[in-house]
Design a protein around this motif. Structure first.
Motif, short mmCIF file in Angstrom:
data_model
loop_
_atom_site.label_atom_id
_atom_site.label_comp_id
_atom_site.label_asym_id
_atom_site.label_seq_id
_atom_site.Cartn_x
_atom_site.Cartn_y
_atom_site.Cartn_z
N ALA A 28 43.00 99.73 20.74
CA ALA A 28 44.32 99.19 21.06
C ALA A 28 44.17 97.85 21.77
O ALA A 28 43.24 97.67 22.56
CB ALA A 28 45.08 100.17 21.95
N LEU A 29 45.07 96.93 21.48
CA LEU A 29 45.07 95.65 22.18
C LEU A 29 45.87 95.82 23.47
O LEU A 29 47.10 95.79 23.46
CB LEU A 29 45.67 94.55 21.29
CG LEU A 29 44.67 93.89 20.34
CD1 LEU A 29 44.11 94.85 19.33
CD2 LEU A 29 45.27 92.69 19.68
N ASP A 30 45.13 96.05 24.56
CA ASP A 30 45.76 96.34 25.85
C ASP A 30 44.81 95.96 26.98
O ASP A 30 43.72 95.44 26.75
CB ASP A 30 46.16 97.81 25.92
CG ASP A 30 45.00 98.78 25.72
OD1 ASP A 30 43.81 98.37 25.82
OD2 ASP A 30 45.26 99.97 25.46
N ALA A 31 45.23 96.24 28.21
CA ALA A 31 44.43 95.88 29.39
C ALA A 31 43.08 96.59 29.39
O ALA A 31 42.08 96.02 29.85
CB ALA A 31 45.20 96.22 30.66
N HIS A 104 53.10 87.21 19.28
CA HIS A 104 51.96 87.88 18.65
C HIS A 104 52.45 89.19 18.04
O HIS A 104 52.50 90.21 18.73
CB HIS A 104 50.89 88.20 19.70
CG HIS A 104 50.68 87.13 20.71
ND1 HIS A 104 50.93 87.31 22.05
CD2 HIS A 104 50.25 85.85 20.57
CE1 HIS A 104 50.65 86.19 22.70
NE2 HIS A 104 50.24 85.30 21.83
N PRO A 105 52.82 89.19 16.77
CA PRO A 105 53.34 90.42 16.16
C PRO A 105 52.38 91.60 16.30
O PRO A 105 52.81 92.73 16.55
CB PRO A 105 53.54 90.05 14.69
CG PRO A 105 53.68 88.56 14.69
CD PRO A 105 52.83 88.07 15.83
N LEU A 106 51.07 91.35 16.16
CA LEU A 106 50.07 92.42 16.23
C LEU A 106 49.19 92.31 17.48
O LEU A 106 48.26 93.10 17.64
CB LEU A 106 49.20 92.40 14.97
CG LEU A 106 49.95 92.57 13.65
CD1 LEU A 106 49.01 92.43 12.46
CD2 LEU A 106 50.68 93.89 13.61
N GLY A 107 49.47 91.33 18.34
CA GLY A 107 48.68 91.11 19.55
C GLY A 107 47.79 89.89 19.41
O GLY A 107 47.76 89.23 18.37
N GLY A 132 49.23 92.41 24.05
CA GLY A 132 49.55 93.48 23.12
C GLY A 132 50.50 93.07 22.02
O GLY A 132 51.11 91.98 22.07
N PRO A 133 50.67 93.94 21.03
CA PRO A 133 51.60 93.68 19.94
C PRO A 133 53.01 93.41 20.47
O PRO A 133 53.48 94.07 21.40
CB PRO A 133 51.57 94.97 19.13
CG PRO A 133 50.22 95.55 19.43
CD PRO A 133 49.96 95.20 20.86
N PRO A 153 44.93 89.47 15.02
CA PRO A 153 44.86 90.49 13.97
C PRO A 153 45.63 90.02 12.73
O PRO A 153 46.79 89.58 12.83
CB PRO A 153 45.55 91.71 14.60
CG PRO A 153 45.47 91.47 16.08
CD PRO A 153 45.54 89.98 16.25
N ALA A 154 44.98 90.07 11.58
CA ALA A 154 45.54 89.64 10.30
C ALA A 154 46.03 88.19 10.33
O ALA A 154 46.79 87.78 9.48
CB ALA A 154 46.66 90.58 9.85
#
Length: 164
Positions: A28-31, A104-107, A132-133, A153-154
């Motif tokens: 996951a794109l998070d802390a 950032h749609p996906l982070g 994050g996203p 991402p993408a």
């Protein structure tokens, strides 16, 4: 006599990014990811020093940050693809300014590489920060000059007209 040190190339840069990007699959794109990245590839690591040298070399050789607008040097180095874990790679060089607002749609995963000791990116020192996203910001370098490497991402980013 010591052998000459090889100048980092675009291929070296790609290998360094791939080392990190391929380790992010399923995370996951998070802390928590920012903490993990700083523990494994942070400002005190040999990897970070190699990446810093690759950025300096890339700028000097002209394949990194080859565009410039409004005091920001930038460029997309690689499009998103399997070799880089599905991330695109951009690098910007900024000094004491804010860039264009974007979402950032996906982070977004950012590596901060100060050129000026103590320079900050969005208040973060040398190392990693993660958005994050669905997050958005106006990227800001303060207290000097820095390179910031963006993993998207993408390759997804949306520039917006948000107020300053």
């Amino acid at each position: 006599m010591a052998a000459p040190t090889a100048t980092p190339s675009l291929e070296t840069f790609q290998q360094l990014v791939a080392t990190v990007a391929q380790s992010l699959d399923g995370r996951a794109l998070d802390a928590e990811l920012a903490t993990w990245l700083n523990a494994h590839y942070g400002a005190d690591s040999a990897w970070y020093e190699r990446m810093r040298a690759a950025c300096a070399s890339g700028v000097a050789q002209g394949w990194l940050c080859q565009r410039e607008n409004a005091g920001i040097r930038w460029g997309r180095v690689f499009e998103a693809g399997p070799a880089l874990g599905g991330f695109s790679v951009d690098v910007v060089q900024m000094k004491d300014l804010a860039g264009p607002h974007h979402a950032h749609p996906l982070g977004e995963i950012d590596l901060i590489l100060p050129i000026t000791p103590g320079a900050l990116f969005d208040g973060h020192p040398a190392g990693w920060c993660v958005y994050g996203p669905g997050s958005a910001h106006r990227p800001t370098v303060s207290q000097g000059e820095a390179w910031v490497l963006y993993l998207l991402p993408a390759g997804q980013i949306q520039f917006t007209r948000a107020a300053a």
